[in-house]
Each structure stands twice: as C-alpha cells, then as structure tokens.
Design a protein around this motif. Structure first.
Motif, PDB file in Angstrom:
ATOM      1  N   GLU A 169      57.346  41.697  39.563  1.00 17.94           N
ATOM      2  CA  GLU A 169      57.592  41.448  41.474  1.00 17.94           C
ATOM      3  C   GLU A 169      55.727  41.291  42.142  1.00 17.94           C
ATOM      4  O   GLU A 169      55.310  41.105  40.895  1.00 17.94           O
ATOM      5  CB  GLU A 169      57.082  42.916  41.248  1.00 17.94           C
ATOM      6  N   GLN A 170      55.735  40.967  42.873  1.00 10.51           N
ATOM      7  CA  GLN A 170      54.726  40.582  43.667  1.00 10.51           C
ATOM      8  C   GLN A 170      54.044  41.459  43.624  1.00 10.51           C
ATOM      9  O   GLN A 170      53.878  42.952  44.382  1.00 10.51           O
ATOM     10  CB  GLN A 170      55.594  39.805  44.816  1.00 10.51           C
ATOM     11  N   ILE A 171      52.600  41.144  43.299  1.00 12.74           N
ATOM     12  CA  ILE A 171      51.530  41.919  44.168  1.00 12.74           C
ATOM     13  C   ILE A 171      51.073  41.376  45.171  1.00 12.74           C
ATOM     14  O   ILE A 171      50.728  40.237  45.839  1.00 12.74           O
ATOM     15  CB  ILE A 171      50.084  41.862  42.959  1.00 12.74           C
TER      16      ILE A 171
ATOM     17  N   PRO B  25      52.738  32.106  42.200  1.00 14.08           N
ATOM     18  CA  PRO B  25      54.707  33.009  42.327  1.00 14.08           C
ATOM     19  C   PRO B  25      54.241  34.431  42.597  1.00 14.08           C
ATOM     20  O   PRO B  25      55.195  34.924  42.598  1.00 14.08           O
ATOM     21  CB  PRO B  25      55.207  32.223  41.251  1.00 14.08           C
ATOM     22  N   ASP B  26      53.070  34.658  42.142  1.00 16.41           N
ATOM     23  CA  ASP B  26      53.172  36.801  41.673  1.00 16.41           C
ATOM     24  C   ASP B  26      52.331  37.129  42.450  1.00 16.41           C
ATOM     25  O   ASP B  26      51.874  38.436  42.587  1.00 16.41           O
ATOM     26  CB  ASP B  26      52.968  37.077  39.946  1.00 16.41           C
ATOM     27  N   LEU B  27      52.027  36.351  43.646  1.00 15.01           N
ATOM     28  CA  LEU B  27      50.930  36.732  44.935  1.00 15.01           C
ATOM     29  C   LEU B  27      51.362  36.630  46.608  1.00 15.01           C
ATOM     30  O   LEU B  27      51.605  35.366  45.840  1.00 15.01           O
ATOM     31  CB  LEU B  27      49.388  35.897  44.575  1.00 15.01           C
ATOM     32  N   THR B  28      51.151  37.155  47.622  1.00 12.54           N
ATOM     33  CA  THR B  28      51.670  37.164  48.351  1.00 12.54           C
ATOM     34  C   THR B  28      50.811  38.130  49.697  1.00 12.54           C
ATOM     35  O   THR B  28      50.378  38.892  48.701  1.00 12.54           O
ATOM     36  CB  THR B  28      53.358  37.416  48.588  1.00 12.54           C
TER      37      THR B  28
ATOM     38  N   VAL C 180      42.492  43.562  39.017  1.00  9.82           N
ATOM     39  CA  VAL C 180      41.751  45.152  39.357  1.00  9.82           C
ATOM     40  C   VAL C 180      43.935  45.461  39.972  1.00  9.82           C
ATOM     41  O   VAL C 180      43.799  46.972  40.528  1.00  9.82           O
ATOM     42  CB  VAL C 180      41.577  45.257  41.296  1.00  9.82           C
ATOM     43  N   HIS C 181      44.877  44.751  40.180  1.00 11.23           N
ATOM     44  CA  HIS C 181      46.203  45.696  40.101  1.00 11.23           C
ATOM     45  C   HIS C 181      46.699  46.260  39.440  1.00 11.23           C
ATOM     46  O   HIS C 181      47.644  47.353  39.657  1.00 11.23           O
ATOM     47  CB  HIS C 181      46.584  44.288  40.832  1.00 11.23           C
ATOM     48  N   ARG C 182      45.427  45.830  38.278  1.00 11.69           N
ATOM     49  CA  ARG C 182      46.247  46.222  36.535  1.00 11.69           C
ATOM     50  C   ARG C 182      45.471  47.803  36.488  1.00 11.69           C
ATOM     51  O   ARG C 182      45.753  47.867  35.289  1.00 11.69           O
ATOM     52  CB  ARG C 182      46.920  45.573  35.496  1.00 11.69           C
ATOM     53  N   GLY C 183      44.237  47.665  37.243  1.00 10.50           N
ATOM     54  CA  GLY C 183      43.438  48.838  36.738  1.00 10.50           C
ATOM     55  C   GLY C 183      42.106  48.265  35.896  1.00 10.50           C
ATOM     56  O   GLY C 183      41.421  49.453  35.592  1.00 10.50           O
ATOM     57  N   ASP C 184      42.077  46.478  35.921  1.00 13.85           N
ATOM     58  CA  ASP C 184      40.828  46.404  35.025  1.00 13.85           C
ATOM     59  C   ASP C 184      40.066  46.483  36.435  1.00 13.85           C
ATOM     60  O   ASP C 184      40.049  46.547  37.701  1.00 13.85           O
ATOM     61  CB  ASP C 184      40.509  45.281  34.648  1.00 13.85           C
ATOM     62  N   SER C 185      38.331  46.038  36.344  1.00 11.52           N
ATOM     63  CA  SER C 185      37.754  45.922  37.124  1.00 11.52           C
ATOM     64  C   SER C 185      37.175  44.420  36.815  1.00 11.52           C
ATOM     65  O   SER C 185      36.507  44.620  35.857  1.00 11.52           O
ATOM     66  CB  SER C 185      36.343  47.226  37.322  1.00 11.52           C
ATOM     67  N   LEU C 186      36.644  44.007  38.338  1.00  6.01           N
ATOM     68  CA  LEU C 186      35.775  42.609  37.975  1.00  6.01           C
ATOM     69  C   LEU C 186      34.536  42.622  39.071  1.00  6.01           C
ATOM     70  O   LEU C 186      35.273  42.615  40.156  1.00  6.01           O
ATOM     71  CB  LEU C 186      37.054  41.854  37.793  1.00  6.01           C
ATOM     72  N   VAL C 187      33.884  42.134  38.221  1.00 11.05           N
ATOM     73  CA  VAL C 187      32.407  42.046  39.357  1.00 11.05           C
ATOM     74  C   VAL C 187      32.106  40.495  39.018  1.00 11.05           C
ATOM     75  O   VAL C 187      32.420  40.189  37.832  1.00 11.05           O
ATOM     76  CB  VAL C 187      31.463  42.651  38.977  1.00 11.05           C
ATOM     77  N   ASP C 188      31.612  39.741  39.574  1.00  7.85           N
ATOM     78  CA  ASP C 188      31.514  38.224  39.696  1.00  7.85           C
ATOM     79  C   ASP C 188      30.205  38.495  38.625  1.00  7.85           C
ATOM     80  O   ASP C 188      29.461  39.430  38.164  1.00  7.85           O
ATOM     81  CB  ASP C 188      30.788  37.970  40.648  1.00  7.85           C
ATOM     82  N   PRO C 189      30.069  37.906  37.596  1.00 11.76           N
ATOM     83  CA  PRO C 189      29.216  37.620  36.898  1.00 11.76           C
ATOM     84  C   PRO C 189      28.010  37.420  37.185  1.00 11.76           C
ATOM     85  O   PRO C 189      26.605  38.198  36.666  1.00 11.76           O
ATOM     86  CB  PRO C 189      29.636  36.068  35.990  1.00 11.76           C
ATOM     87  N   ALA C 190      27.768  36.543  38.220  1.00  9.23           N
ATOM     88  CA  ALA C 190      25.992  36.284  38.805  1.00  9.23           C
ATOM     89  C   ALA C 190      25.605  37.993  38.506  1.00  9.23           C
ATOM     90  O   ALA C 190      24.707  38.305  38.877  1.00  9.23           O
ATOM     91  CB  ALA C 190      26.030  35.554  39.654  1.00  9.23           C
ATOM     92  N   SER C 191      26.867  39.007  40.026  1.00  6.07           N
ATOM     93  CA  SER C 191      26.034  39.787  40.535  1.00  6.07           C
ATOM     94  C   SER C 191      26.242  41.243  39.382  1.00  6.07           C
ATOM     95  O   SER C 191      25.241  41.945  39.751  1.00  6.07           O
ATOM     96  CB  SER C 191      27.109  39.934  41.146  1.00  6.07           C
TER      97      SER C 191
END
Length: 245
Positions: free
Chosen positions: A3-5, A28-31, A126-137
C-alpha cells in the motif's frame, strides 16, 4: 505492491513543492496526494485528502509550519489517531526551530538540502512510527537540552539529572520495560532495532512505545527523546542511566 504512503507537501515556494513531489512520486511506495502553500491550506487539504505523512515547511505566510504542526498533532491526539505524521523541513539549522518543531509534535526534522535518499527514508520512517531527526540537528538538539538542564540544575553535571521535577511523576509511572524502551529510543534505536535487541516483535515494541508516549503525555518518539535528556535519564556521550532523577 504494498500500500502506498500518501504524502502532503506544504511549502510556500512552488518550485520546492514540485521538486519534493517529484522525489516522492519517483518511489513506487510513495505518492503525493496534495500540495499546500501555507499552513492554513495544509490543514484544509489534510481534511480533504487524509494523508499519512505531511512534509511541512516552517516559514510560511498566513500560518507557519510550527502552528500548523501543533494543530495537526493535537487534532490527531484528540481523535485517537496516529496520522498524519509530520516531517518538518527547513533551511535554518537553528536549535530554536528544532526544539519548537519537536514540541509542536513533529515526528522528524530535516534540512531542505538533505539528500533525496534520506528524505525518502525519513518519510518511510515516520510513517511506520519511528522518528527521524537530521543528524546535524540532533547534535544541536541534545546540546540545547543539556544547556537547559544546567541552567536549572547548576553547572555540576550530577545534579543536572534532576532539573525538571515536572517529569518525575510521569517517569515514575513507567514500567521497567517501558523505561528501558525510553532509554534506547533516546539513544536512537528504531522499532526494528529495539525488537532485535530485546528479542520481541515489532508489534510488541510499538505497544511499549505507545504506552510510554501516553504516560508521558507526548505525541511522538522524538518528544520522548527530549524528555529523556531534559530529565537527566540519559546524557549525550555518556553511557549512564539515572532513574533516581
């Protein structure tokens, strides 16, 4: 095909919106389901298109991205939903924006010059529930948290563990496993990493993470990371964990 995100892109610059949409739609999995030129329009389009993820610029006219993010996450929390996740984009590598975005409920923070592959990975994360912050930030964020601790708790590193008494009661509600989950989240482990480390399923990890956020009154994993550092549970560059805070 899985299923597409579904993604909504909010940025006041049309060229950037189109560029982001092209990067996403190439996968293919993003729209990209909609594009907004300001935060107010983003809120209307969210109601119309119900996206899974929102790429949100910070500085926009009419309503900026921080206000829009806070309203999105508050509405999601009130309705008991966990979508859409908000991934904040900005050209400003500034601690104030990082902290404001996190406290507004953003699930992630990236600079606009981020590599396209990292952007795509962040949307999926973030769609699967993880959090991502830019490494420098991330570095700026954690340093800022430590600075706030020292302002309240003094210059000595030891008492800085108990600067924020407001978290003591909430942290005390966590089970031993939930405390462990919080510590490893603060050290950057994803749900998948946690499942492998603790020898449990990702579904079990998600349940624990959800309980941690609920008990702390938070809306995202990255907010929990900030709490862990502000409360002195973990410290940048140190292995120690202090649950006596």
């Amino acid at each position: 095909m899985s299923e597409q995100i579904r993604v909504l892109v909010a940025d006041d610059q049309g060229v950037i919106r189109m560029g982001l949409a092209m990067i996403l739609d190439h996968e293919p999995d993003l729209t990209t389901v909609a594009q907004a030129g300001d935060g107010e329009e983003a809120l209307r389009l969210i109601e119309q298109y119900d996206p899974d993820v929102v790429l949100m610029d910070i500085r926009m006219p009419v309503m900026d991205g921080l206000v829009a993010t806070e309203r999105i996450t508050r509405a999601s929390k009130e309705s008991g939903r966990n979508r859409p996740a908000v991934l904040v984009l900005t050209t400003f590598d500034d601690e104030a924006y990082v902290l404001s975005a996190v406290r507004a409920g953003a699930s992630g923070f990236l600079l606009k010059d981020t590599d396209p592959d990292l952007l795509v990975s962040a949307v999926r994360a973030v769609h699967r529930g993880d959090s991502l912050v830019d490494p420098a930030s991330t570095r700026v964020l954690l340093e800022r948290c430590v600075e706030l601790e020292r302002r309240v708790g003094g210059d000595e590193p030891a008492p800085a563990a108990a600067p924020d008494a407001r978290w003591a009661g909430a942290l005390g509600q966590l089970s031993d496993r939930e405390r462990e989950i919080l510590v490893w989240m603060a050290r950057g482990l994803s749900n998948r990493d946690l499942a492998a480390k603790l020898f449990v399923s990702e579904t079990t990890v998600k349940t624990h993470v959800s309980n941690v956020l609920s008990k702390l009154g938070l809306s995202s994993r990255v907010q929990a990371v900030v709490v862990a550092y502000e409360a002195g549970v973990v410290r940048p560059g140190e292995a120690e964990v202090n649950w006596d805070a």
